[in-house]
Scaffold this active site. Structure first.
Site, PDB file in Angstrom:
ATOM      1  N   SER A   1      -5.375 -11.319  -9.560  1.00 57.01           N
ATOM      2  CA  SER A   1      -6.631 -10.717  -9.127  1.00 57.01           C
ATOM      3  C   SER A   1      -6.294  -9.539  -8.218  1.00 57.01           C
ATOM      4  O   SER A   1      -5.466  -9.686  -7.309  1.00 57.01           O
ATOM      5  CB  SER A   1      -7.475 -11.744  -8.359  1.00 57.01           C
TER       6      SER A   1
ATOM      7  N   ALA B   1      -7.548  -7.923  -5.642  1.00 57.48           N
ATOM      8  CA  ALA B   1      -7.621  -8.090  -4.195  1.00 57.48           C
ATOM      9  C   ALA B   1      -6.550  -9.056  -3.704  1.00 57.48           C
ATOM     10  O   ALA B   1      -5.966  -8.870  -2.638  1.00 57.48           O
ATOM     11  CB  ALA B   1      -9.007  -8.577  -3.784  1.00 57.48           C
ATOM     12  N   CYS B   2      -6.271 -10.101  -4.466  1.00 64.84           N
ATOM     13  CA  CYS B   2      -5.243 -11.057  -4.081  1.00 64.84           C
ATOM     14  C   CYS B   2      -3.873 -10.402  -4.095  1.00 64.84           C
ATOM     15  O   CYS B   2      -3.037 -10.640  -3.227  1.00 64.84           O
ATOM     16  CB  CYS B   2      -5.256 -12.259  -5.014  1.00 64.84           C
ATOM     17  N   THR B   3      -3.639  -9.570  -5.095  1.00 69.47           N
ATOM     18  CA  THR B   3      -2.382  -8.837  -5.159  1.00 69.47           C
ATOM     19  C   THR B   3      -2.225  -7.955  -3.933  1.00 69.47           C
ATOM     20  O   THR B   3      -1.158  -7.897  -3.314  1.00 69.47           O
ATOM     21  CB  THR B   3      -2.330  -7.985  -6.441  1.00 69.47           C
TER      22      THR B   3
END
Length: 297
Positions: free
Chosen positions: A53, A55-57
């Site tokens: 994802s 944003a998670c990255t």
């Protein structure tokens, strides 16, 4: 209809709930138990909804880039999401993540920490993006949870939280590590000075460069020990950091002096040599840095 979870995020000052989860680090799959880190290091837990994802990255890569997380002996970071260890392995490889990613497949750990959400992109029981900093006794010293999927943690606040943890055991371990770097640096430094006196400018330049790298590492680790230690440890570490920095500057200027002598520019060689000598004279310990073993007893 999906169940709505309303558990409260665990508070600062609470004991961190223990857990054991499968995970992957450097391509190797294993089991990770939080209790194994009790008394060993500061722990950062970064919950995130899903691998790959965007944003998670961004969050995990930013945590990876923080200088303090490069000190793996001092700070342990875990990324935690519901994804499988095989997904984690591909994710870590794709983004060159250098810390373990753990699989909280049914969301039990996220629920214990009070960051479980009902649904994310069609998946149930996934964590909100959140970060916890635990001291060496596994007490929560910092807690953050994003309410929106695009919220990202304030990485400076995370850094500040880690640096605010006062732990002489950790500080002394950093000091010992710094001493080892400093000793290697001194050995290279003396070898380089011998070559300098023989006017072997190429060897002197290269070897002072090797010493400089060790002194850089030593100065950074002494400064880290100063930040983490109580007053007696911090005072000694601050003095040692000054000594390492003095030798770092001396190595840099001796190397530049050797380059100028090699280029037949003796006036500049003399100037940088004198700067190097002056830097050594500014060292508060005159290069005599001892370990802090007595302070750990």
């Amino acid at each position: 209809m999906a169940e709505v979870y309303v558990s409260l995020m665990i508070a600062v000052g609470s004991d961190a709930p223990s857990f054991q989860l499968p995970g992957v680090d450097d391509g190797e799959i294993g089991e990770y138990a939080l209790d194994d880190y009790d008394g060993e290091s500061i722990v950062v837990l970064a919950f995130y909804p899903a691998d790959f994802s965007p944003a998670c990255t961004d969050e995990l890569c930013a945590l990876q880039d923080l200088e303090l997380f490069a000190m793996q002996r001092d700070v342990t970071i875990f990324g935690i999401s519901p994804d499988s260890v095989y997904s984690h392995r591909a994710f870590a490889t794709e983004y060159n993540l250098g810390f373990p990613l753990l699989s909280d497949s049914v969301g039990n750990v996220a629920e214990q920490y009070g960051v479980l959400q009902s649904e994310f992109e069609g998946h149930e029981r996934v964590p909100k993006r959140s970060v916890f900093v635990l001291d060496a006794n596994l007490t929560v010293e910092y807690a953050w949870c994003g309410e929106s999927p695009v919220d990202l943690p304030d990485l400076e606040a995370v850094r500040d939280a880690v640096e605010a943890v006062q732990d002489d055991g950790t500080a002394i371990e950093r000091y010992r590590t710094a001493c080892n770097h400093f000793r290697f640096g001194r050995s290279e430094f003396e070898t380089a000075r011998t070559a300098f006196e023989r006017e072997d400018w190429s060897t002197a330049d290269a070897t002072f460069g090797e010493a400089l790298g060790y002194f850089d590492e030593a100065a950074a680790a002494f400064e880290s020990a100063r930040r983490f230690g109580s007053d007696p440890v911090a005072h000694r570490a601050a003095s040692a950091a000054e000594t390492a920095d003095a030798y770092r500057r001396a190595a840099k200027w001796y190397a530049e002096s050797a380059e100028y002598y090699a280029d037949d520019a003796p006036e500049w060689g003399d100037e940088y040599r004198d700067d190097a000598i002056e830097a050594l004279h500014s060292s508060p310990d005159d290069g005599d840095i001892s370990d802090l073993y007595p302070l750990s007893e």
